[in-house]
Scaffold this motif. Structure first.
Motif, PDB file in Angstrom:
ATOM      1  N   TYR A 226       0.386  13.706  -2.956  1.00  0.00           N
ATOM      2  CA  TYR A 226      -0.921  13.047  -2.995  1.00  0.00           C
ATOM      3  C   TYR A 226      -1.233  12.390  -1.655  1.00  0.00           C
ATOM      4  O   TYR A 226      -2.338  12.512  -1.136  1.00  0.00           O
ATOM      5  CB  TYR A 226      -0.942  12.008  -4.123  1.00  0.00           C
ATOM      6  CG  TYR A 226      -2.247  11.272  -4.244  1.00  0.00           C
ATOM      7  CD1 TYR A 226      -3.307  11.824  -4.944  1.00  0.00           C
ATOM      8  CD2 TYR A 226      -2.426  10.019  -3.661  1.00  0.00           C
ATOM      9  CE1 TYR A 226      -4.517  11.160  -5.059  1.00  0.00           C
ATOM     10  CE2 TYR A 226      -3.624   9.345  -3.765  1.00  0.00           C
ATOM     11  CZ  TYR A 226      -4.670   9.913  -4.471  1.00  0.00           C
ATOM     12  OH  TYR A 226      -5.861   9.257  -4.580  1.00  0.00           O
ATOM     13  N   GLU A 227      -0.235  11.721  -1.106  1.00  0.00           N
ATOM     14  CA  GLU A 227      -0.451  11.022   0.167  1.00  0.00           C
ATOM     15  C   GLU A 227      -0.703  12.007   1.304  1.00  0.00           C
ATOM     16  O   GLU A 227      -1.571  11.784   2.143  1.00  0.00           O
ATOM     17  CB  GLU A 227       0.752  10.137   0.495  1.00  0.00           C
ATOM     18  CG  GLU A 227       0.518   9.220   1.653  1.00  0.00           C
ATOM     19  CD  GLU A 227       1.648   8.238   1.855  1.00  0.00           C
ATOM     20  OE1 GLU A 227       1.623   7.540   2.872  1.00  0.00           O
ATOM     21  OE2 GLU A 227       2.547   8.165   0.996  1.00  0.00           O
ATOM     22  N   SER A 228       0.019  13.134   1.317  1.00  0.00           N
ATOM     23  CA  SER A 228      -0.204  14.107   2.388  1.00  0.00           C
ATOM     24  C   SER A 228      -1.549  14.810   2.242  1.00  0.00           C
ATOM     25  O   SER A 228      -2.158  15.204   3.233  1.00  0.00           O
ATOM     26  CB  SER A 228       0.929  15.133   2.428  1.00  0.00           C
ATOM     27  OG  SER A 228       0.900  15.938   1.275  1.00  0.00           O
ATOM     28  N   ALA A 229      -2.024  14.981   1.014  1.00  0.00           N
ATOM     29  CA  ALA A 229      -3.312  15.661   0.797  1.00  0.00           C
ATOM     30  C   ALA A 229      -4.491  14.741   1.059  1.00  0.00           C
ATOM     31  O   ALA A 229      -5.533  15.196   1.544  1.00  0.00           O
ATOM     32  CB  ALA A 229      -3.380  16.207  -0.622  1.00  0.00           C
ATOM     33  N   THR A 230      -4.351  13.455   0.723  1.00  0.00           N
ATOM     34  CA  THR A 230      -5.500  12.549   0.821  1.00  0.00           C
ATOM     35  C   THR A 230      -5.363  11.512   1.924  1.00  0.00           C
ATOM     36  O   THR A 230      -6.367  10.919   2.325  1.00  0.00           O
ATOM     37  CB  THR A 230      -5.710  11.792  -0.506  1.00  0.00           C
ATOM     38  OG1 THR A 230      -4.561  10.979  -0.756  1.00  0.00           O
ATOM     39  CG2 THR A 230      -5.947  12.759  -1.648  1.00  0.00           C
ATOM     40  N   GLY A 231      -4.145  11.250   2.378  1.00  0.00           N
ATOM     41  CA  GLY A 231      -3.935  10.208   3.372  1.00  0.00           C
ATOM     42  C   GLY A 231      -3.956   8.810   2.781  1.00  0.00           C
ATOM     43  O   GLY A 231      -4.012   7.828   3.508  1.00  0.00           O
ATOM     44  N   ARG A 232      -3.943   8.716   1.452  1.00  0.00           N
ATOM     45  CA  ARG A 232      -3.982   7.417   0.767  1.00  0.00           C
ATOM     46  C   ARG A 232      -2.748   7.261  -0.106  1.00  0.00           C
ATOM     47  O   ARG A 232      -2.143   8.230  -0.531  1.00  0.00           O
ATOM     48  CB  ARG A 232      -5.229   7.342  -0.106  1.00  0.00           C
ATOM     49  CG  ARG A 232      -6.508   7.473   0.695  1.00  0.00           C
ATOM     50  CD  ARG A 232      -7.713   7.574  -0.164  1.00  0.00           C
ATOM     51  NE  ARG A 232      -7.840   6.398  -1.009  1.00  0.00           N
ATOM     52  CZ  ARG A 232      -8.688   6.306  -2.013  1.00  0.00           C
ATOM     53  NH1 ARG A 232      -9.477   7.310  -2.311  1.00  0.00           N
ATOM     54  NH2 ARG A 232      -8.764   5.209  -2.730  1.00  0.00           N
ATOM     55  N   GLN A 233      -2.403   6.023  -0.348  1.00  0.00           N
ATOM     56  CA  GLN A 233      -1.293   5.729  -1.253  1.00  0.00           C
ATOM     57  C   GLN A 233      -1.737   5.994  -2.696  1.00  0.00           C
ATOM     58  O   GLN A 233      -2.865   5.664  -3.062  1.00  0.00           O
ATOM     59  CB  GLN A 233      -0.867   4.258  -1.126  1.00  0.00           C
ATOM     60  CG  GLN A 233      -0.240   3.903   0.191  1.00  0.00           C
ATOM     61  CD  GLN A 233       1.144   4.510   0.315  1.00  0.00           C
ATOM     62  OE1 GLN A 233       1.855   4.680  -0.657  1.00  0.00           O
ATOM     63  NE2 GLN A 233       1.516   4.836   1.544  1.00  0.00           N
ATOM     64  N   PRO A 234      -0.872   6.581  -3.516  1.00  0.00           N
ATOM     65  CA  PRO A 234      -1.259   6.800  -4.912  1.00  0.00           C
ATOM     66  C   PRO A 234      -1.359   5.469  -5.664  1.00  0.00           C
ATOM     67  O   PRO A 234      -0.530   4.584  -5.507  1.00  0.00           O
ATOM     68  CB  PRO A 234      -0.139   7.668  -5.475  1.00  0.00           C
ATOM     69  CG  PRO A 234       1.016   7.461  -4.566  1.00  0.00           C
ATOM     70  CD  PRO A 234       0.457   7.104  -3.218  1.00  0.00           C
TER      71      PRO A 234
END
Length: 150
Positions: free
Chosen positions: A110-118
């Motif tokens: 999730y973090e690599s796809a969105t750049g945000r913390q889950p």
């Protein structure tokens, strides 16, 4: 004209609108498949899709069909049954869609796809599910009150 419709219904098993909607669904699915054909993860997506179909047909469908049958036997009147079915379906659908986030899995993807913390989704899913059942209960009580009043 009615003869053609009758022959189509006899040969196909449903009406012309059903056939048109089904063809539109196949067109959309084909477009998505063509879009995914160039993706690097296409085999993983295909494996996930086939796995989801198999899990649904062999595991989930018998489970929720059995649960529905038990609910039908437990309720004398059919009216309250849909006030359990609808929020349960909405809650289950959200659970399946957000399963990795609810269970705390896939944080790095999730973090690599969105750049945000889950974000932790378990509490949010539980609160949303509780609100589904609460709204359904309020609607059911209001309907009973209105029916008993008249």
């Amino acid at each position: 004209m009615a003869d053609r419709v009758g022959r189509l219904r006899a040969a196909y098993g449903a009406g012309a609108r059903h056939l048109l909607v089904l063809l539109a669904c196949f067109a959309v699915a084909s477009w998505v498949a063509l879009r995914l054909a160039g993706e690097a993860d296409r085999l993983r997506m295909l494996a996930w899709f086939v796995g989801a179909v198999v899990v649904h047909d062999l595991v989930l469908f018998p489970v929720y069909a059995t649960a529905d049958r038990v609910l039908r036997r437990l309720t004398v009147r059919r009216a309250p049954l849909n006030h359990v079915r609808v929020p349960a379906l909405a809650s289950a659908l959200l659970f399946v869609v957000y399963l990795p986030g609810i269970l705390g899995l896939g944080g790095s993807a999730y973090e690599s796809a969105t750049g945000r913390q889950p974000a932790p989704l378990l509490g949010r899913w539980l609160a949303l599910s509780a609100s589904f059942f609460l709204v359904s209960t309020v609607v059911y009580i209001f309907r009973r009150w209105r029916r008993d009043r008249s």
